[in-house]
Design an enzyme around this catalytic site. Sequence first.
Site, mmCIF file in Angstrom:
data_model
loop_
_atom_site.group_PDB
_atom_site.id
_atom_site.type_symbol
_atom_site.label_atom_id
_atom_site.label_comp_id
_atom_site.label_asym_id
_atom_site.label_seq_id
_atom_site.Cartn_x
_atom_site.Cartn_y
_atom_site.Cartn_z
ATOM 1 N N HIS A 137 0.775 -1.526 14.920
ATOM 2 C CA HIS A 137 0.804 -2.299 13.674
ATOM 3 C C HIS A 137 1.984 -3.266 13.582
ATOM 4 C CE1 HIS A 137 1.080 -2.652 9.127
ATOM 5 N NE2 HIS A 137 -0.201 -2.905 9.347
ATOM 6 N N HIS A 174 2.774 -9.736 0.813
ATOM 7 C CA HIS A 174 2.518 -8.846 1.936
ATOM 8 C C HIS A 174 3.794 -8.477 2.689
ATOM 9 C CE1 HIS A 174 0.712 -7.834 6.018
ATOM 10 N NE2 HIS A 174 -0.013 -7.091 5.214
ATOM 11 N N ARG A 186 -3.777 -6.068 18.791
ATOM 12 C CA ARG A 186 -4.590 -4.881 18.556
ATOM 13 C C ARG A 186 -6.040 -5.235 18.267
ATOM 14 N NH1 ARG A 186 -3.180 -2.932 13.539
ATOM 15 N NH2 ARG A 186 -5.193 -3.309 12.568
ATOM 16 N N TYR A 223 1.017 5.150 11.976
ATOM 17 C CA TYR A 223 1.089 3.720 12.262
ATOM 18 C C TYR A 223 2.362 3.422 13.047
ATOM 19 C CZ TYR A 223 -2.612 2.386 8.915
ATOM 20 O OH TYR A 223 -3.802 2.230 8.256
ATOM 21 N N ARG A 233 0.865 -1.188 0.000
ATOM 22 C CA ARG A 233 0.000 0.000 0.000
ATOM 23 C C ARG A 233 0.900 1.236 0.000
ATOM 24 N NH1 ARG A 233 -5.298 -1.579 1.479
ATOM 25 N NH2 ARG A 233 -5.371 -3.401 2.845
#
Length: 750
Positions: free
Chosen positions: A653, A496, A625, A529, A436
């Site tokens: 994160h 990822h 989280r 983050y 992202r």
Amino acid sequence: MELELDSPAHEPEKIAPWMRMGSPYTAAELAELFAQAQQDATPDAEVKLPKGRFLDREISWLAFNERVLEQAEDQNLPLLERAWFLAIFASNLDEFYMVRVAGLMRRMAAGMAVTKASGLSPRRVLEAIRARTAELQTRHAQLFRDDVQPKLAEVGIVIQHWAELGEPERERLLKFYRKQIFPVLTPLAVDPAHPFPYISGLSLNLAVIVRNRQTGKESFARVKVPPLLPRFIAVDSEGRPYRPEDVPSDEDGNTYYIPLEEIIGAHLDTLFPGMDIVDFSTFRVTRNEDLEVEEDDAENLLKAIEKELTRRRFGAAVRLEVEEDISPHVLDLLVRELGVREEDVLRLPGPLDLTGLNVIHDLDRPQFKYPKYVPVTAKGLAEVESSQAVDVFAAIRRQEILLHHPYDSFSTSVQQFLQQAAQDPKVLAIKQTLYRTSGDSPIVDALIAAANAGKQVLAVVEIKARFDEQNNIEWARKLERAGVHVVYGIVGLKTHCKTALVVRQERDGLRRYCHVGTGNYNPKTARGYEDLGLLTCDRDVGQDLTRLFNQLSGYAPKAKFHRLLVAPKGVRLGLLERIEREIANHQAGKEAWIKFKANAVVDEQIIDALYRASQVGIPIDIQVRGICCLRAGIPGLSENIRVRSVLGRFLEHSRIYAFANDGDPEVWIGSADLMHRNLDRRIESLIKIEDPEMVNYLVGLVQTACADTTQSWHMRPEGWQRVQYDAEGRELDHIQDLLMAAARSRVAGE
């Protein structure tokens, strides 16, 4: 003990406690089952564990979003931050319905839904979701109406309603409406010549009943609230709309807002001349917007994604939000035409769609926000900082550098690393994964600059990153046009992992500089983050990343790694082996403990391994989280497992997996959560941290977050409990405040 798992829940507001928790058993019932199983087992038999040891994933997610809502309820937080958490709650729930609930409904309709590890049937899970969602959304709407909105008004941030305006203000808004809103609107009638229009997902709409003055016949029409206009229109005290850049920002300047739909509703007669406006109310639809792409059958993945994005717009309706005073016959029409069930209708106090509170949070009113924090240059980089910029390569040659964002600056570390690589004539190649980011990102610009300079540049782009598909397609093509080699990973697996490799020609030969992290290469989110990363030129890591990128861009299915664990094969196996090693060490009388930090804990194999470790007496700390399907504090099963959740100004994160290892702690950081998709269906990477000081720091992070002296949510056997104060009523420390203070003191030299 026999429980009827599929008994009907007669009243959603009185949902059974076991459904609220996401398990068919209470903690006491589960403990009794374990005790009975252990008593009945033969000496050599393995104790059979009931399904109730796992919590349901979807219901656990709702518990996480409730924690977000509790942030908005916290009277100690700055007021605009409370409004921000209201917006986050709403946005989170939208995505949950678009993906998770829609997927569950689709599987149930196709007869493919199965009972998951929690032991709850799909029907019971959906029933629990509906009941909890109705409860939480009502609580959310009432919190805004009864608490946050009045408190905003007290400090000069006033959200008005049309009925509260005087005639002069209405006249000024009428002029604004005619110039800025009316030309954009499109009224859609519903009659034999005009079928019921398509209602796009998450759009805010007015359901309008009009009456023909000549015939007296009533008809239905729909008016869409334009999504490109501000959700709340800012006006001055006399009702004159502000331009966005002119909204008052000084301490004494009051700001007035009015919901856009109320301005439209007050002037519906301009859209239907010759008709009487009988009634209007707002509604909002959530649709199934999860992508389904059969990659093996797709000749071109980009084209397949683009085609599916078009289909996404027309997904089935899965939730209908309406104002609580909507007329029954209008609601009946919407339910019938949209194809939703009555149990998927949510009647809420207006205004609907509080994601629009982001506009109000963006006001330049610092006295009502968290105190500003400016990230510092990371330790190890600050020591070689010149007057111009950080020489990242020189710093990495001196030592490995651990980055902790946003406490450590992203721009003077990761961003500078890639920008320096693009500009350095000695750099021959850059390889990077991108999950992202944004098209205007300096990271993308650096890769383009490197390609233009003749360097070999490889970008492994994950265009299936949910809800970022269109953006990723656009900047992937931008990279391709610049000469970057763009590949889309491995068929059937999402890429990822967060890795970058720079190959540089130096006097003693080629040297490989590496970054392995837990967060996306996105400078914007890096400010909000919490993430970790490692910069290194270690030979083993360089070889590992070379093999990983060869696997991603070519054919290398049997690649072996030195300091990396790589999913889909290596991460699960590596973590399980290390949990079992802790069990063996504990049984041999050696030091043993486990400390994990993750966004989600779902995988049953990992959870069962942690249960086994707890059963032999190993202390386990878990900071999570979001979703947690593990149940903590169950006698005989998990009484040695402590689970904590931290929410705050930064989104937690990072992932940390730490093991005592008989007094020589072993710590891994990386991109993988403890979920099936991360361990089985994604390319993920964890890197082993070898520097003792870094190891102690990372172990200390989890230890501090899970300590009783730190604010957090504690997982109890019967649910989550927020703990903010000690026994004497003193407010506990927040770990994010401690980390900001530590970073500032490092810069100040204290």
